[in-house]
Motif scaffolding. Sequence first.
Motif, PDB file in Angstrom:
ATOM      1  N   MET A   1       0.852  -1.181   0.000  1.00 10.14           N
ATOM      2  CA  MET A   1       0.000   0.000   0.000  1.00 10.14           C
ATOM      3  C   MET A   1       0.889   1.232   0.000  1.00 10.14           C
ATOM      4  SD  MET A   1      -1.558   0.325   3.875  1.00 10.14           S
ATOM      5  CE  MET A   1      -1.748  -1.435   3.967  1.00 10.14           C
ATOM      6  N   PRO A   2       0.432   2.334  -0.568  1.00 11.48           N
ATOM      7  CA  PRO A   2       1.285   3.510  -0.657  1.00 11.48           C
ATOM      8  C   PRO A   2       1.450   4.189   0.695  1.00 11.48           C
ATOM      9  CG  PRO A   2      -0.904   4.021  -1.450  1.00 11.48           C
ATOM     10  CD  PRO A   2      -0.878   2.545  -1.191  1.00 11.48           C
ATOM     11  N   SER A   3       2.630   4.758   0.910  1.00 10.08           N
ATOM     12  CA  SER A   3       2.834   5.579   2.095  1.00 10.08           C
ATOM     13  C   SER A   3       2.508   7.017   1.747  1.00 10.08           C
ATOM     14  CB  SER A   3       4.295   5.474   2.556  1.00 10.08           C
ATOM     15  OG  SER A   3       5.148   6.045   1.587  1.00 10.08           O
ATOM     16  N   ILE A   4       2.479   7.854   2.757  1.00 13.75           N
ATOM     17  CA  ILE A   4       2.169   9.258   2.503  1.00 13.75           C
ATOM     18  C   ILE A   4       3.179   9.865   1.545  1.00 13.75           C
ATOM     19  CG2 ILE A   4       2.161  11.542   3.610  1.00 13.75           C
ATOM     20  CD1 ILE A   4       0.757  10.283   5.963  1.00 13.75           C
ATOM     21  N   ARG A 187      -5.611   0.575   7.837  1.00 11.49           N
ATOM     22  CA  ARG A 187      -5.464   0.300   6.407  1.00 11.49           C
ATOM     23  C   ARG A 187      -5.073  -1.160   6.231  1.00 11.49           C
ATOM     24  NH1 ARG A 187      -2.072   4.970   6.395  1.00 11.49           N
ATOM     25  NH2 ARG A 187      -3.120   6.843   5.609  1.00 11.49           N
ATOM     26  N   ILE A 188      -5.688  -1.808   5.250  1.00 11.81           N
ATOM     27  CA  ILE A 188      -5.310  -3.186   4.930  1.00 11.81           C
ATOM     28  C   ILE A 188      -5.142  -3.298   3.421  1.00 11.81           C
ATOM     29  CG2 ILE A 188      -6.411  -4.220   6.957  1.00 11.81           C
ATOM     30  CD1 ILE A 188      -8.779  -4.958   5.177  1.00 11.81           C
ATOM     31  N   ASP A 189      -4.214  -4.146   3.016  1.00 15.38           N
ATOM     32  CA  ASP A 189      -3.989  -4.371   1.582  1.00 15.38           C
ATOM     33  C   ASP A 189      -5.203  -5.032   0.957  1.00 15.38           C
ATOM     34  OD1 ASP A 189      -1.269  -3.433   1.344  1.00 15.38           O
ATOM     35  OD2 ASP A 189      -0.677  -5.190   2.499  1.00 15.38           O
ATOM     36  N   ARG A 190      -5.387  -4.795  -0.330  1.00 17.62           N
ATOM     37  CA  ARG A 190      -6.437  -5.475  -1.063  1.00 17.62           C
ATOM     38  C   ARG A 190      -5.836  -6.084  -2.326  1.00 17.62           C
ATOM     39  NH1 ARG A 190     -10.967  -1.276  -1.862  1.00 17.62           N
ATOM     40  NH2 ARG A 190     -11.954  -3.056  -2.897  1.00 17.62           N
ATOM     41  N   SER A 191      -6.402  -7.199  -2.735  1.00 19.67           N
ATOM     42  CA  SER A 191      -5.857  -7.936  -3.872  1.00 19.67           C
ATOM     43  C   SER A 191      -6.873  -8.091  -5.003  1.00 19.67           C
ATOM     44  CB  SER A 191      -5.397  -9.329  -3.420  1.00 19.67           C
ATOM     45  OG  SER A 191      -6.457 -10.037  -2.812  1.00 19.67           O
ATOM     46  N   GLU A 195      -8.972  -0.427  -8.534  1.00 17.41           N
ATOM     47  CA  GLU A 195      -7.767   0.378  -8.662  1.00 17.41           C
ATOM     48  C   GLU A 195      -7.142   0.722  -7.308  1.00 17.41           C
ATOM     49  OE1 GLU A 195      -8.277   3.808 -11.253  1.00 17.41           O
ATOM     50  OE2 GLU A 195     -10.006   2.810 -12.149  1.00 17.41           O
ATOM     51  N   LEU A 196      -7.954   0.842  -6.281  1.00 15.53           N
ATOM     52  CA  LEU A 196      -7.429   1.201  -4.973  1.00 15.53           C
ATOM     53  C   LEU A 196      -6.532   0.101  -4.438  1.00 15.53           C
ATOM     54  CD1 LEU A 196     -10.733   2.571  -3.414  1.00 15.53           C
ATOM     55  CD2 LEU A 196      -8.851   3.905  -4.365  1.00 15.53           C
ATOM     56  N   GLN A 197      -5.439   0.498  -3.802  1.00 11.14           N
ATOM     57  CA  GLN A 197      -4.475  -0.474  -3.296  1.00 11.14           C
ATOM     58  C   GLN A 197      -4.751  -0.910  -1.865  1.00 11.14           C
ATOM     59  OE1 GLN A 197      -1.082   2.176  -4.730  1.00 11.14           O
ATOM     60  NE2 GLN A 197      -0.216   0.160  -5.092  1.00 11.14           N
ATOM     61  N   TYR A 198      -5.635  -0.205  -1.188  1.00 16.04           N
ATOM     62  CA  TYR A 198      -5.943  -0.565   0.194  1.00 16.04           C
ATOM     63  C   TYR A 198      -7.382  -0.188   0.519  1.00 16.04           C
ATOM     64  CZ  TYR A 198      -5.198   4.435   1.134  1.00 16.04           C
ATOM     65  OH  TYR A 198      -5.275   5.804   1.113  1.00 16.04           O
ATOM     66  N   ARG A 199      -7.863  -0.724   1.608  1.00 15.47           N
ATOM     67  CA  ARG A 199      -9.163  -0.360   2.144  1.00 15.47           C
ATOM     68  C   ARG A 199      -9.027  -0.272   3.651  1.00 15.47           C
ATOM     69  NH1 ARG A 199     -13.213  -5.349   1.539  1.00 15.47           N
ATOM     70  NH2 ARG A 199     -14.522  -3.581   0.951  1.00 15.47           N
ATOM     71  N   PHE A 200     -10.137  -0.176   4.364  1.00 15.30           N
ATOM     72  CA  PHE A 200     -10.057   0.028   5.806  1.00 15.30           C
ATOM     73  C   PHE A 200     -10.793  -1.075   6.560  1.00 15.30           C
ATOM     74  CE2 PHE A 200      -9.811   4.207   3.830  1.00 15.30           C
ATOM     75  CZ  PHE A 200      -8.608   4.670   4.353  1.00 15.30           C
TER      76      PHE A 200
END
Length: 504
Positions: A1-4, A187-191, A195-200
Amino acid sequence: MPSISDLDHENPVGLSSKQIQSIAIIGGGASAAIILDTLLKEPDSNIRKIVIYERQDKLGGVWYLNPQTIKTPNHIIKSGNINFENDPQLANPFHDAEELTNEIRLPRNNQERFLQTPSYHGIKTNIIENMMTYSDNRNWGVEGNDRDGKYVVGTVVQKYIESYVNQNLNNSKVKLSLNSTVEDVERIDRSDDVELQYRFKLTVREELKDSTQDRWYQEEFDSVIVATGHYHVPFIPHVPGLKNLQEKYPDLVQHAKFYRSSEPYKGKTAIVVGSRASGSDLTKFIAREPGTKVYQSIRNYERTKVLSSKTNVESKPPIASIELLNSESNKQKIKVLFEDGSIVYDPDHIIYCTGYLFSYPYLNRLFNNSITHEGMTVSNLYQHTFLVNEPLITIIGVPIDGISFRVFEYQAILLSRYITGKIRLPSRNEQIQWVNNRYDEKSNTRLYHTIGVVDALPYAQTLVRLGQVSSKTKVGREFPIMTEAEVQEYKEAGEKLRKFWDER
């Protein structure tokens, strides 16, 4: 997941129309009601699930008058404390669970979560009906004893909000979870192929009725909307000697959040600190009780001096210090010294109507305890709505002293168009510049998030400009029209209300 640090700071910030499928709304008050309705009205969205988490057993937010009251918890709300001290984040029990599970039951948590609202018997609106209600329902719907011209008692507002939410609860996309406090957002990774790399992942604590246990569970969402307002965690300012007074006489020091009626003050001497809405109301109500004496401490004393015409109310400047006297050598026990040198000995009550701290304990770990600046302002919040460094968590209901529900409505429309990919925000660099300019002008004070009469129309116009779409784009709710004449009417009504506040 991207960092700030990975986020693009140069280009406009936006989402595609298909990215957000599930949304958590934290809070069940006025801002939650309007964002829910606005999201559901937005066409061409991919939203399939919206859950409202409300920690009370009833909708209405701050306008819900709790049937049960508690004393001011002076062991927690100490003089000068900031939000992290008053309202810490709880440990997440799922982090220490020995095996994967969807639910954990634990003994009822005793951490003070400030569930009590600041509503009290006799509270009334102080914004005219036409400007406080939502634009598609500009009437509170009551007459008689519940109405005072253009103003109504708080229970009417609670029912208005409840009704506004209830009209959408038959929608299969919507779920309401009462008695449910969000305690952690991760935040958790999603596979998947979104397009989003993470969700909550939200960790929720539900207070089980007729039980001594809490039910903890977790749910996942693409986006989180914080709609908790700003009247939860009380603030009592630092005053020399006040902490000692709180420790020795905990029943003497109070915060307005825990006031419910004037009856306990009959025949008492009270110092009310504050001259805004709650300070004015409490001074008025307590002064009506037989045998009372009220000293109202006013920050801008030199400019204001006298607020009440009642003979048993005396205006005072801010408190300079509080001293506990040696009871063996003095008849008096407590000395309250004001900035003009005047003294009040042995008050029965000191009631602080000094506002609240912004507090989002469930976001503390996610933002490394930097989600607020000591509870005074929300960090990096563009236009009081968008977190600069987290595009999928937004906040509605932060503006203070704005035209209440109407400001929330403008925020909700802009936010709905953003979430459904119809608009893009300015680049993060531009957002950060706006934040920095605001701090340079207002500093880390209540004024930072204040949208008063002078700023109301320009702020609304700014949100409208940010929410503009092309003529080919279908939208749901349109921005309401706010005119100079309406703002002037609101201003004049407010001035009249302040002038005659102790006659209402």
